[in-house]
Design a protein around this motif. Structure first.
Motif, PDB file in Angstrom:
ATOM      1  N   GLN A 200       0.837  -1.196   0.000  1.00  0.00           N
ATOM      2  CA  GLN A 200       0.000   0.000   0.000  1.00  0.00           C
ATOM      3  C   GLN A 200       0.876   1.252   0.000  1.00  0.00           C
ATOM      4  O   GLN A 200       2.030   1.209   0.410  1.00  0.00           O
ATOM      5  CB  GLN A 200      -0.937   0.030   1.222  1.00  0.00           C
ATOM      6  N   TYR A 236       4.273  11.523  -1.380  1.00  0.00           N
ATOM      7  CA  TYR A 236       3.552  10.274  -1.651  1.00  0.00           C
ATOM      8  C   TYR A 236       4.514   9.247  -2.232  1.00  0.00           C
ATOM      9  O   TYR A 236       5.273   9.542  -3.155  1.00  0.00           O
ATOM     10  CB  TYR A 236       2.416  10.567  -2.626  1.00  0.00           C
ATOM     11  N   THR A 272      -0.137   6.420   6.752  1.00  0.00           N
ATOM     12  CA  THR A 272      -0.864   5.646   5.757  1.00  0.00           C
ATOM     13  C   THR A 272      -2.050   6.450   5.242  1.00  0.00           C
ATOM     14  O   THR A 272      -2.239   7.619   5.609  1.00  0.00           O
ATOM     15  CB  THR A 272      -1.342   4.314   6.362  1.00  0.00           C
ATOM     16  N   ASN A 273      -2.875   5.828   4.411  1.00  0.00           N
ATOM     17  CA  ASN A 273      -4.021   6.527   3.822  1.00  0.00           C
ATOM     18  C   ASN A 273      -4.963   7.101   4.864  1.00  0.00           C
ATOM     19  O   ASN A 273      -5.559   8.160   4.668  1.00  0.00           O
ATOM     20  CB  ASN A 273      -4.805   5.577   2.910  1.00  0.00           C
TER      21      ASN A 273
END
Length: 411
Positions: A200, A236, A272-273
């Protein structure tokens, strides 16, 4: 001798890992308008609660899904778990104590129950629960050992449960050191390559170098373009992507970097997201202590390209890096490639060169072969000690034939 049947305990223990949810994607089934289903499949997709309105065919989702399994835990993340001890019986129990320990390959850490907090009495159908958190700092197999002890009618009882999980590596960090060519600076350049090896994506929040007490550090990106991290613009990184950072390390004492191997530690923070924070600090970075050459050769000026069979000049500087004076003699030898020929006197006596002093030299060469040619074949001999210093491939030059005019067209 027959073994006694295992006693059924009055209390039960439930452990659940706490993680952020994920977006539940929709699975669109598409067809052409002239096919038999017509618009039936599209209407069914519009009725699916997982499909986002307005972009049904994007295979995205706007519904959160709770994790269906334990999932992956990565080094530097915070392991969070919900624990619940419940009295399933119809009678109360006394002196209920819960303790949780995290066992790794090298140590056993108490993550809950350090104060041995005790519930004096737990009524029937009552429960005690809490959340435990621990920052994971080791790779490999981890075992969460949960122990529950209680008392029933003066009888002391206890049971244990074990939960095993693997901690994996989130980032791959590679470092390279480059000594500065500036005379007497003693500076080191550190290049760090940070690769996301998780499936991810992640967002780099901060990347910093904590230098050892012998060095001061400068982030060259901050110096040139401004700090992207300081301005709050996280970087990112998709799975497999690599971020490169460059630092300049300056010794607090002159030439101290030659004798120091410990440089500092890289500190990396990411999210993380869903904003879950991870932090990784490398071990002390070490660089190989290089032996400083007694005589160093630096190129002052050299043309980038020259005409075939037209002589050109090279300006170089030779610096005595030792603590003793040198009596130098210059010898020019034929290059191994044969693309360049030296012009002038070989075996010339240059005289005395004191310690930490430099001498400027101008050499002339004749190119006889087209293409990219390496410059070398320079020997400086210290006559007093009989030691020869050879310099090969210290510069490159492109040789072209002026007759065909092709190089001028590329200009």
């Amino acid at each position: 001798m027959a073994s006694q049947p295992q006693r059924e305990h009055l209390l039960t223990l439930k452990v659940m890992r706490l993680t952020k949810p994920a977006l539940l994607p929709s699975v669109p089934v598409m067809n052409e308008p002239w096919d038999m289903p017509g618009t039936t499949l599209e209407q069914a997709l519009g009725a699916d609660v997982r499909a986002p309105s307005g972009i049904l065919r994007a295979s995205l989702g706007e519904v959160l899904s709770l994790p269906q399994n334990f999932g992956n835990i990565y080094l530097g993340e915070t392991f969070s778990s919900y624990i619940c001890v419940h009295n399933d019986s119809t009678q109360p129990v006394q002196d209920v104590v819960f303790k949780a320990e995290l066992q790794t390959a090298s140590q056993r850490i108490t993550v809950y129950g350090n104060n041995h907090s005790t519930l004096t009495e737990m009524a029937a159908s009552a429960s005690m629960d809490d959340v435990i958190q621990h920052e994971v700092k080791e790779l490999g197999t981890h075992i969460l050992v949960c122990t529950v002890s209680y008392q029933l009618n003066e009888e002391k009882l206890h049971f244990r449960k074990f939960f095993k999980f693997q901690v994996m590596k989130p980032l791959d960090v590679k470092t390279k050191f480059y000594p500065s060519e500036a005379s007497g600076s003693g500076d080191l350049f550190l290049e760090a390559q940070i690769q996301n090896i998780m499936p991810q994506p992640l967002f780099l929040e901060t990347v910093s170098l904590e230098p050892s007490h012998q060095f001061t550090v400068t982030n060259l990106r901050d110096e040139r373009n401004g700090s992207a991290f300081a301005e709050g613009r996280a970087r990112y990184l998709a799975g497999g992507d690599t971020k490169q950072v460059l630092y300049r390390l300056h010794p607090k004492q002159a030439n101290h970097s030659r004798n120091v191997s410990a440089v500092g530690k890289l500190d990396i923070v990411w999210r993380t997201n869903f904003g879950e924070r991870g932090r990784l600090q490398t071990s002390q970075l070490q660089h190989m202590i290089t032996v400083t050459p007694e005589l160093r050769l630096q190129v002052v000026s050299v043309p980038s390209h020259v005409h075939l069979e037209k002589p050109f000049s090279i300006d170089i500087t030779a610096t005595n890096m030792s603590d003793q004076s040198m009596n130098l003699r210059l010898v020019l030898t034929k290059l191994k490639t044969g693309g360049l020929l030296w012009c002038g006197v070989s075996g010339k006596h240059l005289g005395e060169l004191a310690a930490n002093e430099s001498i400027n030299l101008t050499l002339t060469s004749l190119p006889v072969v087209c293409g990219l040619q390496s410059i070398g074949g320079v020997r400086l001999t210290d006559i007093s000690r009989g030691k020869t210093h050879e310099f090969e491939n210290f510069a490159q030059i492109f040789v072209y034939d002026v007759a065909d005019g092709s190089f001028e067209l590329l200009q």
